[in-house]
Scaffold this active site. Sequence first.
Site, PDB file in Angstrom:
ATOM      1  N   SER A   6      20.778   2.381 -36.608  1.00  0.00           N
ATOM      2  CA  SER A   6      19.640   1.636 -36.715  1.00  0.00           C
ATOM      3  C   SER A   6      19.025   1.167 -35.558  1.00  0.00           C
ATOM      4  CB  SER A   6      19.702   0.594 -37.820  1.00  0.00           C
ATOM      5  OG  SER A   6      20.518   1.208 -38.939  1.00  0.00           O
ATOM      6  N   GLU A  47      13.913   9.084 -39.561  1.00  0.00           N
ATOM      7  CA  GLU A  47      13.434   8.939 -37.826  1.00  0.00           C
ATOM      8  C   GLU A  47      14.360  10.006 -37.055  1.00  0.00           C
ATOM      9  OE1 GLU A  47      11.531   4.755 -37.466  1.00  0.00           O
ATOM     10  OE2 GLU A  47      13.669   4.417 -37.930  1.00  0.00           O
ATOM     11  N   HIS A  60      17.993   8.711 -38.241  1.00  0.00           N
ATOM     12  CA  HIS A  60      18.194   7.534 -39.068  1.00  0.00           C
ATOM     13  C   HIS A  60      17.670   7.864 -40.394  1.00  0.00           C
ATOM     14  CE1 HIS A  60      16.793   2.995 -39.661  1.00  0.00           C
ATOM     15  NE2 HIS A  60      17.980   3.347 -39.999  1.00  0.00           N
TER      16      HIS A  60
END
Length: 294
Positions: free
Chosen positions: A128, A161, A149
Amino acid sequence: MDDGGDRVSDISKVGIVGCGPMGSGLAEVCAGAALDVIVAVSSPESARRGRERVTASVDRAVRKGLTSEAARDALLDRISFTTELADLADRELVIEAVTEDEAIKLDLFARLDRIVADPDAIFATNTSSLPVMRLAQATRRPEQVVGTHFFNPVPAMPLVELTGSLLTAERTVERVEGFAIKLLDKEVIRSPDRAGFVVNALLVPYLLAAMRMVESGVASAEDVDRGMTLGCGHPMGPLRLADLIGLDTLAAVAAGLYDEFKEPLYAAPPLLSRMVDGGLLGKKSGRGFHSYQG
């Protein structure tokens, strides 16, 4: 930008390391895409809990009419568990979903680099907040390391992501983009390799600000959450969302953001640190800013 949507992914064998809420969700969506999935865990007990998580999630989908019992059984049959990292040797894509700790992730990538035999295999991190570049340096193939992500719960959340480092090959990014869009039916946004990427760089200061409100006595956790759900139309208040993410995970992400940018808005408030010290980690521990007992 190529959205990957017109390519059939060449990835069929996936390895996942870790089977907490994120790892189990990844296993479910990959197996749901008819992929061969091996999940590497630290112990037989972790394997048992991981399989229970996946089974419970797919059972909910059956009850809601989103899938059939036959499809559920086929999905579960495509997932195997192992306590031996060496069993990932033949994987074409390995996604790590272990704790947000740089030293643990670096050690894992160094071991995977020695184990995975396919010279074209891709290593993905579900971090993260940690820079993909630093993790890639633990391998001899940084051009094949990428950030993916996903968001929790993985089966329900549509976004990924996708982050390449300065050393990541464009072909690697395109292969993973095609995999996420074509096989997993996810939406993909590309993010630069910076702590927090896009979503957490915006989300974490908001969550920390809500905690500071509670810490300073401006409002209760209940009122903060009611204010943002009823007043701003958010589906979940910031403190209940923090509890869902896990306060230990959130503290680690905030630390990574603060380490990179040195901005006060990324600094974890003392209340968050004390709650983590006391094991009040949110929903997974039964208590955080709200109680989840029973």
